[in-house]
Design a protein around this motif. Structure first.
Motif, PDB file in Angstrom:
ATOM      1  N   PRO A  81      -4.120   5.817  -9.177  1.00  0.00           N
ATOM      2  CA  PRO A  81      -3.621   6.814  -9.983  1.00  0.00           C
ATOM      3  C   PRO A  81      -3.764   7.889  -9.156  1.00  0.00           C
ATOM      4  CG  PRO A  81      -5.743   6.332  -9.813  1.00  0.00           C
ATOM      5  CD  PRO A  81      -5.314   5.521  -9.148  1.00  0.00           C
ATOM      6  N   ASP A  82      -3.520   9.507  -9.872  1.00  0.00           N
ATOM      7  CA  ASP A  82      -3.370  10.262  -8.866  1.00  0.00           C
ATOM      8  C   ASP A  82      -4.630  10.760  -8.955  1.00  0.00           C
ATOM      9  OD1 ASP A  82      -0.514  10.910  -9.804  1.00  0.00           O
ATOM     10  OD2 ASP A  82      -0.646  11.929 -11.160  1.00  0.00           O
ATOM     11  N   SER A  83      -5.615  10.675  -9.520  1.00  0.00           N
ATOM     12  CA  SER A  83      -7.306  11.021  -9.184  1.00  0.00           C
ATOM     13  C   SER A  83      -7.751  10.498  -8.134  1.00  0.00           C
ATOM     14  CB  SER A  83      -7.783  10.867 -10.400  1.00  0.00           C
ATOM     15  OG  SER A  83      -8.059   9.447 -10.575  1.00  0.00           O
ATOM     16  N   LEU A  84      -6.984   9.872  -7.236  1.00  0.00           N
ATOM     17  CA  LEU A  84      -7.458   8.884  -5.976  1.00  0.00           C
ATOM     18  C   LEU A  84      -6.542   8.686  -5.457  1.00  0.00           C
ATOM     19  CD1 LEU A  84      -8.966   5.260  -8.193  1.00  0.00           C
ATOM     20  CD2 LEU A  84     -10.133   7.665  -6.941  1.00  0.00           C
ATOM     21  N   GLN A  85      -5.646   9.272  -5.040  1.00  0.00           N
ATOM     22  CA  GLN A  85      -4.688   9.958  -4.261  1.00  0.00           C
ATOM     23  C   GLN A  85      -5.398  10.216  -2.703  1.00  0.00           C
ATOM     24  OE1 GLN A  85      -1.160   8.982  -3.910  1.00  0.00           O
ATOM     25  NE2 GLN A  85      -1.553   8.039  -5.993  1.00  0.00           N
ATOM     26  N   LYS A  86      -6.315  10.901  -3.087  1.00  0.00           N
ATOM     27  CA  LYS A  86      -6.778  11.715  -1.364  1.00  0.00           C
ATOM     28  C   LYS A  86      -7.714  10.650  -1.092  1.00  0.00           C
ATOM     29  CE  LYS A  86     -11.025  12.185  -4.162  1.00  0.00           C
ATOM     30  NZ  LYS A  86     -12.012  13.339  -4.220  1.00  0.00           N
ATOM     31  N   ALA A  87      -7.370   9.140  -1.285  1.00  0.00           N
ATOM     32  CA  ALA A  87      -8.268   8.650  -0.526  1.00  0.00           C
ATOM     33  C   ALA A  87      -6.924   7.030  -0.325  1.00  0.00           C
ATOM     34  CB  ALA A  87      -8.864   6.750  -1.498  1.00  0.00           C
ATOM     35  N   GLU A  88      -5.621   7.142  -0.330  1.00  0.00           N
ATOM     36  CA  GLU A  88      -4.603   6.355   0.008  1.00  0.00           C
ATOM     37  C   GLU A  88      -4.661   6.513   1.033  1.00  0.00           C
ATOM     38  OE1 GLU A  88      -1.310   4.697  -0.855  1.00  0.00           O
ATOM     39  OE2 GLU A  88      -2.234   5.450  -2.419  1.00  0.00           O
ATOM     40  N   SER A  89      -5.456   7.163   2.348  1.00  0.00           N
ATOM     41  CA  SER A  89      -5.165   6.535   3.347  1.00  0.00           C
ATOM     42  C   SER A  89      -6.325   5.214   3.942  1.00  0.00           C
ATOM     43  CB  SER A  89      -5.375   7.618   4.192  1.00  0.00           C
ATOM     44  OG  SER A  89      -6.850   8.065   4.596  1.00  0.00           O
ATOM     45  N   ILE A  90      -7.072   4.511   2.442  1.00  0.00           N
ATOM     46  CA  ILE A  90      -8.108   3.698   3.393  1.00  0.00           C
ATOM     47  C   ILE A  90      -7.583   2.611   2.673  1.00  0.00           C
ATOM     48  CG2 ILE A  90     -10.274   2.804   2.067  1.00  0.00           C
ATOM     49  CD1 ILE A  90     -11.038   5.160   2.713  1.00  0.00           C
ATOM     50  N   GLN A  91      -8.306   1.608   4.052  1.00  0.00           N
ATOM     51  CA  GLN A  91      -7.866   0.548   4.265  1.00  0.00           C
ATOM     52  C   GLN A  91      -7.639   0.006   2.885  1.00  0.00           C
ATOM     53  OE1 GLN A  91      -6.730  -1.295   7.104  1.00  0.00           O
ATOM     54  NE2 GLN A  91      -6.538  -2.977   5.171  1.00  0.00           N
ATOM     55  N   ALA A  92      -6.570  -0.965   1.932  1.00  0.00           N
ATOM     56  CA  ALA A  92      -5.905  -1.307   1.037  1.00  0.00           C
ATOM     57  C   ALA A  92      -6.634  -3.652   1.558  1.00  0.00           C
ATOM     58  CB  ALA A  92      -4.559  -2.084   0.744  1.00  0.00           C
ATOM     59  N   ILE A  93      -7.723  -3.927   0.995  1.00  0.00           N
ATOM     60  CA  ILE A  93      -7.928  -5.190   0.345  1.00  0.00           C
ATOM     61  C   ILE A  93      -7.443  -6.311  -0.048  1.00  0.00           C
ATOM     62  CG2 ILE A  93      -9.771  -4.621   2.180  1.00  0.00           C
ATOM     63  CD1 ILE A  93      -9.232  -4.769  -1.773  1.00  0.00           C
ATOM     64  N   GLY A  94      -6.466  -6.231  -0.949  1.00  0.00           N
ATOM     65  CA  GLY A  94      -6.654  -6.928  -2.388  1.00  0.00           C
ATOM     66  C   GLY A  94      -6.265  -6.206  -3.362  1.00  0.00           C
ATOM     67  N   THR A  95      -6.683  -7.680  -4.468  1.00  0.00           N
ATOM     68  CA  THR A  95      -6.447  -7.341  -5.448  1.00  0.00           C
ATOM     69  C   THR A  95      -8.206  -8.336  -6.149  1.00  0.00           C
ATOM     70  OG1 THR A  95      -5.557  -8.845  -6.651  1.00  0.00           O
ATOM     71  CG2 THR A  95      -4.853  -6.297  -6.109  1.00  0.00           C
ATOM     72  N   THR A  96      -8.516  -7.829  -7.709  1.00  0.00           N
ATOM     73  CA  THR A  96      -9.424  -8.575  -8.100  1.00  0.00           C
ATOM     74  C   THR A  96      -9.648 -10.472  -7.750  1.00  0.00           C
ATOM     75  OG1 THR A  96      -8.731  -8.721 -10.277  1.00  0.00           O
ATOM     76  CG2 THR A  96     -11.138  -7.119  -9.734  1.00  0.00           C
ATOM     77  N   HIS A  97      -7.882 -10.719  -8.356  1.00  0.00           N
ATOM     78  CA  HIS A  97      -7.327 -12.073  -8.659  1.00  0.00           C
ATOM     79  C   HIS A  97      -7.301 -12.918  -6.894  1.00  0.00           C
ATOM     80  CE1 HIS A  97      -3.786  -9.827  -9.220  1.00  0.00           C
ATOM     81  NE2 HIS A  97      -3.215 -10.937  -8.605  1.00  0.00           N
ATOM     82  N   GLN A  98      -7.050 -11.610  -6.166  1.00  0.00           N
ATOM     83  CA  GLN A  98      -6.833 -12.266  -4.349  1.00  0.00           C
ATOM     84  C   GLN A  98      -6.584 -11.082  -3.299  1.00  0.00           C
ATOM     85  OE1 GLN A  98      -2.310 -13.425  -4.659  1.00  0.00           O
ATOM     86  NE2 GLN A  98      -2.057 -14.060  -2.431  1.00  0.00           N
ATOM     87  N   TYR A  99      -7.828 -11.180  -2.655  1.00  0.00           N
ATOM     88  CA  TYR A  99      -8.360 -10.551  -1.719  1.00  0.00           C
ATOM     89  C   TYR A  99      -8.186 -10.985  -0.241  1.00  0.00           C
ATOM     90  CZ  TYR A  99     -12.256 -12.380  -2.745  1.00  0.00           C
ATOM     91  OH  TYR A  99     -13.184 -13.271  -3.146  1.00  0.00           O
TER      92      TYR A  99
END
Length: 312
Positions: A81-99
């Protein structure tokens, strides 16, 4: 009359739905100097100090961490969401159902934030990588406030947590209920799957706070997803909702198109006030398709405005 049958499919649906929650509590054992945290599943997690390396599996929990002044080293792969755009560069690891287990392991987290219903099965996996799994859920605004309190204690940000919860309390007190009751059907949807939100769901609770009338409130809960009910077309037509709200965590236009197609198969839907007057709307996915976390005030804003528009 025909019924809209529920076909519960896909792990994507499970991402949105959480189980019933329990209260979260935190206490410090001074004799050991340890921080002991009790999560929503009633499990006690112990830390020598506040966790510094945090992985969040969903945006709601991540939102709260950042609102309290914290950060994460691993974030969900979902669009932020817009409120978290500053964290866009943080490593993405998946989601609650598949990580990605290897990615999370490489980040060396002190704690992983997961969903009580979806991730209870993953406790041994997370512990196997030398981390701990904190389970929470959000089926009401009070649940979100419990999350805020818990994370505040965990991070040593108690005052910020209290201030945020005070803001949420104050916003609820400021809600102006519509002059006339707006009969509302809130639908969670994915292509081919449509369910009515009950009062014990987060969206149902938000509708109640905003002053709407939930036409599905007396419908029997689905066994697999007790916060939702099968949509009974005959009863919906009889209740004649003024407003139909659709929520989804992905492909909102496809969901709306699919839902409208379902309704066209039963001509009686055309006489429902919400359909006849063009009041079938999609809710913002970052606020209603998942736990909005610290942005829950924005979700209240959205519903209050939609109800006010119809009752004025």
């Amino acid at each position: 009359m025909k019924f809209l049958h529920v076909i519960v499919t896909g792990l994507g649906l499970m991402l949105f739905l959480g189980g019933c929650s329990q209260s979260a509590t935190v206490d410090k054992e001074s004799k050991q100097g340890a921080l002991n945290v009790k999560d929503f599943a009633g499990r006690t997690l112990s830390f020598h100090e506040s966790p510094q390396r945090i992985v969040a599996l969903s945006t709601g929990e991540m939102s709260i961490i950042y609102a309290l002044g914290g950060e994460v080293v691993g974030r969900p792969s979902a669009q932020l969401p817009d409120s978290l755009q500053k964290a866009e560069s943080i490593q993405a690891i998946g989601t609650t159902h598949q990580y990605d287990v290897e990615l999370i392991t490489s980040l060396r987290p002190d704690i992983v934030l997961g969903n009580e219903q979806l991730n209870s099965k993953d406790i041994s996996t997370i512990e196997g990588m030398g981390s701990q799994l904190l389970l929470t859920s959000a089926n009401s605004v009070k649940d979100i406030q419990h999350q805020i309190t818990l994370f505040g204690e965990m991070l040593g940000k108690q005052q910020k947590a209290k201030a945020l919860n005070d803001q949420i309390d104050q916003r609820q007190k400021q809600v102006h209920h519509p002059k006339e009751k707006v009969r509302t059907l809130v639908v969670y949807g994915a292509p081919g799957t449509y369910m009515a939100a009950l009062p014990n769901s987060l969206s149902g609770n938000l509708l109640d706070i905003a002053g709407g009338v939930n036409i599905a409130e007396d419908e029997p809960a689905l066994e697999a997803f007790p916060q939702y009910a099968q949509i009974n077309a005959e009863k919906v037509i009889e209740a004649d909702p003024d407003l139909i709200l659709l929520m989804t965590h992905s492909n909102p236009e496809d969901v709306k198109a699919g839902f409208m197609s379902e309704m066209k198969q039963n001509a009686a839907w055309h006489d429902v006030s919400a359909v006849r007057n063009g009041h079938v709307h999609i809710l913002p996915s970052d606020l209603f398709g998942t736990n909005p976390g610290a942005d829950v005030i924005k979700a209240i804003d959205v519903l209050e405005k939609k109800l006010k528009r119809l009752s004025s």
